[in-house]
Design an enzyme around this catalytic site. Structure first.
Site, mmCIF file in Angstrom:
data_model
loop_
_atom_site.group_PDB
_atom_site.id
_atom_site.type_symbol
_atom_site.label_atom_id
_atom_site.label_comp_id
_atom_site.label_asym_id
_atom_site.label_seq_id
_atom_site.Cartn_x
_atom_site.Cartn_y
_atom_site.Cartn_z
ATOM 1 N N HIS A 16 0.847 -1.193 0.000
ATOM 2 C CA HIS A 16 0.000 0.000 0.000
ATOM 3 C C HIS A 16 0.882 1.243 0.000
ATOM 4 C CE1 HIS A 16 -3.804 -2.029 1.899
ATOM 5 N NE2 HIS A 16 -3.305 -2.707 0.883
ATOM 6 N N TYR A 53 -8.911 5.092 8.056
ATOM 7 C CA TYR A 53 -9.051 5.501 9.455
ATOM 8 C C TYR A 53 -10.144 6.562 9.512
ATOM 9 C CZ TYR A 53 -4.638 3.168 10.609
ATOM 10 O OH TYR A 53 -3.644 2.242 10.815
ATOM 11 N N PRO A 57 -3.024 -0.204 19.028
ATOM 12 C CA PRO A 57 -2.866 -0.655 17.638
ATOM 13 C C PRO A 57 -3.114 0.408 16.584
ATOM 14 C CG PRO A 57 -4.920 -1.471 18.569
ATOM 15 C CD PRO A 57 -4.186 -0.829 19.689
ATOM 16 N N LYS A 75 2.220 -0.401 15.121
ATOM 17 C CA LYS A 75 3.638 -0.449 15.466
ATOM 18 C C LYS A 75 4.069 -1.694 16.232
ATOM 19 C CE LYS A 75 4.554 3.240 13.432
ATOM 20 N NZ LYS A 75 4.900 2.923 12.059
ATOM 21 N N TYR A 103 4.262 6.466 9.910
ATOM 22 C CA TYR A 103 3.422 5.316 9.595
ATOM 23 C C TYR A 103 4.200 4.252 8.811
ATOM 24 C CZ TYR A 103 -0.920 2.787 8.867
ATOM 25 O OH TYR A 103 -1.900 1.818 8.893
#
Length: 395
Positions: A72, A201, A293, A297, A385
């Site tokens: 992604h 998200y 979560p 990580k 990220y």
């Protein structure tokens, strides 16, 4: 029994450490209290940072990851019923994430260890650590109906936050920093084709939601809920209705529904242990730290830990250097605290807290809007990220 490194726990941290040590010519024994079938079936997070993927490639255990992993190059933030794309690769010089289940990584590492014949013992019980402050530590355990003792030079505690390793350290020798969040995630696996090609998200007045996937046929979804939520009160229909409400946008995008294969409640907390070592014991992964979560990580931090630990052990055995073992905690903790902050920030950005007043809601909305409008703010999110590059290993 005798080995150089006794590894407690056959999760990603313990298995990868054993594999890296094996490649360096350092023998180890891995002890795991669960069955192999249980270990390989545990469903956990599946977002791999760029550095994690690169390390698995270098270690020669990424053949299935290359075939099945879903790369992604961005993620999506949703609020006010609108979609906002964060170009991870464009903002980080081409770095990306790969969606590949943690249980798949575990299967690959188990297969690699069994192929080389290195010791990996499942279904051990009554594990106890001895002599951590001495030059001759050992681990006692039951296996196959017999009490056994494994003598070793070092012990790697990779057995999670509730394992025996951290508990074996005398009281007061370690300091634990911890925060518990006032909410949890209700997660499901559904046999439904993912309705989007990137993770989503969503911040919503009803609470946070996350759209993810495990394969082209399996969707992974989460809803913010109370930590004491009664799962029995959440029928499949109620879960889908709530997901639709929190994730759908004004442009007609809709989730694909399908049979729910699994559901569960995931508590949210942050935890860091300092130092991550005591005597001849070295903690790695969840045994040393926990992150919520939201930032994806957990497993990636475990990989970073064992990269440092495997190198430090190799320098000890190959060159007689002990400075890297002595500095293991400091080498890991800078990255750990950065990941803790990012995970806290992502969590605070998107969830509804108990004291979520209209004032706090406006502040949260302003932050979301700024992250999506500012290239500098988007880059900060993207860099963290996809994972900050690993620090060079000392020669």
């Amino acid at each position: 029994m005798r080995t150089r490194v006794a590894i407690i726990g056959a999760g990603p941290a313990g298995l990868l450490l054993g594999h890296l040590l094996q490649r360096a010519g350092i023998d180890s024994v891995i002890l795991e209290d669960c069955t192999q079938a249980h270990v390989e079936a545990r469903i956990r997070a599946g977002v791999l940072e760029q550095g994690t993927v690169d390390l698995l490639e270098q270690a020669g255990v990424a053949a299935r990851l290359r075939q099945q992993g879903m790369v992604h190059h961005g993620i999506e933030l949703r609020f006010d019923g609108q979609r906002h794309h964060i170009d991870l690769s464009g903002l980080t010089g081409g770095r990306a994430i790969t969606v590949y289940g943690q249980h798949e990584v575990v299967r690959d590492l188990i297969a690699a260890r069994q192929a080389c014949g290195a010791p990996l013992l499942f279904e051990v019980s009554r594990v106890a650590l001895h002599g951590l402050d001495s030059q001759s530590p050992s681990v006692s355990f039951d296996h196959g109906g017999q009490r056994q003792v494994l003598a070793c030079d070092f012990i790697a505690g990779c057995d999670g936050s509730h394992g025996v390793s951290r508990q074996a350290v005398r009281p007061g020798a370690l300091q634990v920093f911890e925060r518990t969040y006032p909410f949890a995630w209700l997660g499901i696996l559904a046999r439904a084709a993912p309705a989007a090609h990137e993770l989503v998200y969503a911040g919503h007045a009803r609470g946070f939601a996350l759209f993810s996937m495990r394969s082209p046929e399996i969707t992974r979804l989460y809803l913010q809920c109370r930590p004491d939520e009664d799962l029995a009160g959440w029928s499949d229909r109620r879960i889908w209705d709530e997901l639709h409400a929190r994730l759908e946008t004004g442009d007609g995008w809709r989730l694909n529904e399908g049979p729910v294969l699994q559901k569960g409640i995931t508590p949210m907390r942050s935890l860091v242990t300092e130092p991550m070592q005591h005597g001849r014991l070295f903690l790695a992964g969840d045994a040393a730290h926990i992150v919520p979560p939201t930032g994806a990580k957990g497993m990636n931090l475990a990989v970073a830990d064992v990269r440092n630990l495997a190198h430090a052990l190799a320098m000890h055995y190959q060159h007689g250097r002990d400075d890297l073992l002595a500095g293991y905690s400091s080498a890991c903790l800078a990255r750990v605290w950065r990941a803790e902050h990012f995970s806290w920030w992502m969590t605070s950005l998107l969830h509804r807290f108990d004291d979520h007043t209209p004032f706090m809601a406006r502040l949260q909305h302003a932050e979301l809007a700024y992250v999506c409008a500012s290239q500098a703010a988007s880059r900060m999110l993207a860099e963290n990220y996809v994972g900050l590059p690993f620090a060079p290993l000392p020669a």
